[in-house]
Motif scaffolding. Structure first.
Motif, PDB file in Angstrom:
ATOM      1  N   ASP A  44      38.098  42.968 -10.423  1.00  0.00           N
ATOM      2  CA  ASP A  44      38.506  44.160  -9.669  1.00  0.00           C
ATOM      3  C   ASP A  44      38.005  44.139  -8.231  1.00  0.00           C
ATOM      4  O   ASP A  44      38.140  45.119  -7.505  1.00  0.00           O
ATOM      5  CB  ASP A  44      38.006  45.431 -10.365  1.00  0.00           C
ATOM      6  CG  ASP A  44      36.494  45.455 -10.516  1.00  0.00           C
ATOM      7  OD1 ASP A  44      35.875  44.359 -10.554  1.00  0.00           O
ATOM      8  OD2 ASP A  44      35.914  46.550 -10.594  1.00  0.00           O
ATOM      9  N   LEU A  45      37.425  43.018  -7.793  1.00  0.00           N
ATOM     10  CA  LEU A  45      36.904  42.896  -6.433  1.00  0.00           C
ATOM     11  C   LEU A  45      37.523  41.686  -5.753  1.00  0.00           C
ATOM     12  O   LEU A  45      37.691  40.635  -6.363  1.00  0.00           O
ATOM     13  CB  LEU A  45      35.380  42.747  -6.439  1.00  0.00           C
ATOM     14  CG  LEU A  45      34.578  43.849  -7.141  1.00  0.00           C
ATOM     15  CD1 LEU A  45      33.082  43.506  -7.103  1.00  0.00           C
ATOM     16  CD2 LEU A  45      34.824  45.208  -6.508  1.00  0.00           C
ATOM     17  N   GLU A 131      27.311  45.257  -7.237  1.00  0.00           N
ATOM     18  CA  GLU A 131      28.672  45.473  -7.732  1.00  0.00           C
ATOM     19  C   GLU A 131      28.854  46.917  -8.181  1.00  0.00           C
ATOM     20  O   GLU A 131      29.892  47.538  -7.913  1.00  0.00           O
ATOM     21  CB  GLU A 131      28.975  44.526  -8.888  1.00  0.00           C
ATOM     22  CG  GLU A 131      29.172  43.085  -8.466  1.00  0.00           C
ATOM     23  CD  GLU A 131      29.562  42.197  -9.636  1.00  0.00           C
ATOM     24  OE1 GLU A 131      30.104  42.731 -10.629  1.00  0.00           O
ATOM     25  OE2 GLU A 131      29.328  40.977  -9.557  1.00  0.00           O
ATOM     26  N   ARG A 135      31.529  49.606  -6.492  1.00  0.00           N
ATOM     27  CA  ARG A 135      32.531  50.341  -7.274  1.00  0.00           C
ATOM     28  C   ARG A 135      32.302  51.850  -7.155  1.00  0.00           C
ATOM     29  O   ARG A 135      33.249  52.630  -7.087  1.00  0.00           O
ATOM     30  CB  ARG A 135      32.468  49.914  -8.738  1.00  0.00           C
ATOM     31  CG  ARG A 135      32.891  48.470  -8.982  1.00  0.00           C
ATOM     32  CD  ARG A 135      32.929  48.142 -10.465  1.00  0.00           C
ATOM     33  NE  ARG A 135      33.323  46.748 -10.680  1.00  0.00           N
ATOM     34  CZ  ARG A 135      32.477  45.758 -10.947  1.00  0.00           C
ATOM     35  NH1 ARG A 135      31.181  46.016 -11.041  1.00  0.00           N
ATOM     36  NH2 ARG A 135      32.914  44.528 -11.122  1.00  0.00           N
ATOM     37  N   LYS A 139      34.659  55.181  -5.298  1.00  0.00           N
ATOM     38  CA  LYS A 139      35.054  56.401  -6.003  1.00  0.00           C
ATOM     39  C   LYS A 139      34.515  57.660  -5.326  1.00  0.00           C
ATOM     40  O   LYS A 139      34.678  58.761  -5.838  1.00  0.00           O
ATOM     41  CB  LYS A 139      34.537  56.359  -7.440  1.00  0.00           C
ATOM     42  CG  LYS A 139      35.108  55.235  -8.278  1.00  0.00           C
ATOM     43  CD  LYS A 139      34.437  55.201  -9.647  1.00  0.00           C
ATOM     44  CE  LYS A 139      34.918  54.030 -10.484  1.00  0.00           C
ATOM     45  NZ  LYS A 139      34.187  53.948 -11.787  1.00  0.00           N
TER      46      LYS A 139
END
Length: 239
Positions: A44-45, A131, A135, A139
């Motif tokens: 997801d990165l 990480e 993330r 958000k």
């Protein structure tokens, strides 16, 4: 130094995913290479670019890469940390900025928090923790070391108190001076402000001198800070 922009990985091309776009800003090449390798291993990165703090076209790179999250080392910037970070944020208001640093100065963390940095992470922390922070800030979360939170919150509360005491400090400005101040908050410089407002660069300089005098400040950063404390908000980010 040229920016290293990582190619889109095959899994991004072949799958319907929207990984977080990352820009790594650090003067230590080996650090950024190792970090890019680790972060890019996460599905997801995506490390979309890397460059140094001294890169002359840094702000253009920030705009071009269009990162969701920027990690940046600020060690060595000293008193210029706030202005450096503010310019970066103005170049890409949508991005969240994570200071990833060997700098442990509380005053520097305070300066970062004042201009809107989302997190301050020590380099000695593990990659897994970084990480999680990356993330989280994507958000809308924030993270600062627990030992720094007390001093940071105290300074921010003091800022609010000073703003209340200032009251309607911006009322001393003329409508055109407020236009110039709003442009400064967007990170714009003299020629761009002149173009956008259809005035000469000499007139812009005069307005800026008047703003400094009326607000009793000595730099763009101070003027912008006073404006924000008084509740002034730009209509849009820097282009």
């Amino acid at each position: 130094m040229q920016m290293h922009e990582d190619r889109t990985p095959p899994w991004v091309q072949s799958r319907q995913v929207s990984p977080l776009r990352l820009l790594l800003v650090d003067d230590h090449l080996m650090v950024t290479e190792a970090l890019a390798s680790r972060l890019s291993s996460a599905p997801d990165l995506w490390v979309a670019g890397r460059c140094t703090t001294a890169e002359a076209s840094l702000l253009d790179i920030v705009r071009g890469v269009r990162p969701d999250v920027i990690t940046v080392e600020v060690e060595g910037l000293g008193a210029g940390i706030g202005e450096f970070l503010e310019r970066m944020i103005a170049a890409r208001p949508e991005a969240r900025v994570v200071v990833l640093t060997a700098d442990h100065e509380v005053a520097h963390a305070v300066a970062a928090a004042r201009v809107g940095v989302s997190a301050w992470v020590a380099k000695e922390q593990g990659a897994a923790e970084l990480e999680a922070v990356v993330r989280g800030v994507a958000k809308g979360e924030s993270w600062f070391p627990p030992a720094m939170l007390g001093p940071i919150l105290a300074e921010l509360r003091a800022d609010v108190s000073r703003a209340r005491q200032q009251g309607d400090s911006l009322d001393v400005l003329s409508p055109r001076e407020k236009d110039v101040l709003l442009a400064m908050m967007d990170g714009k410089r003299g020629r761009q402000i002149a173009h956008d407002l259809s005035i000469s660069t000499d007139t812009v300089r005069t307005h800026i001198r008047n703003i400094f005098a009326k607000l009793d400040v000595h730099s763009r950063l101070e003027a912008v800070r006073v404006a924000r404390s008084a509740g002034l908000r730009p209509a849009q980010g820097a282009s």
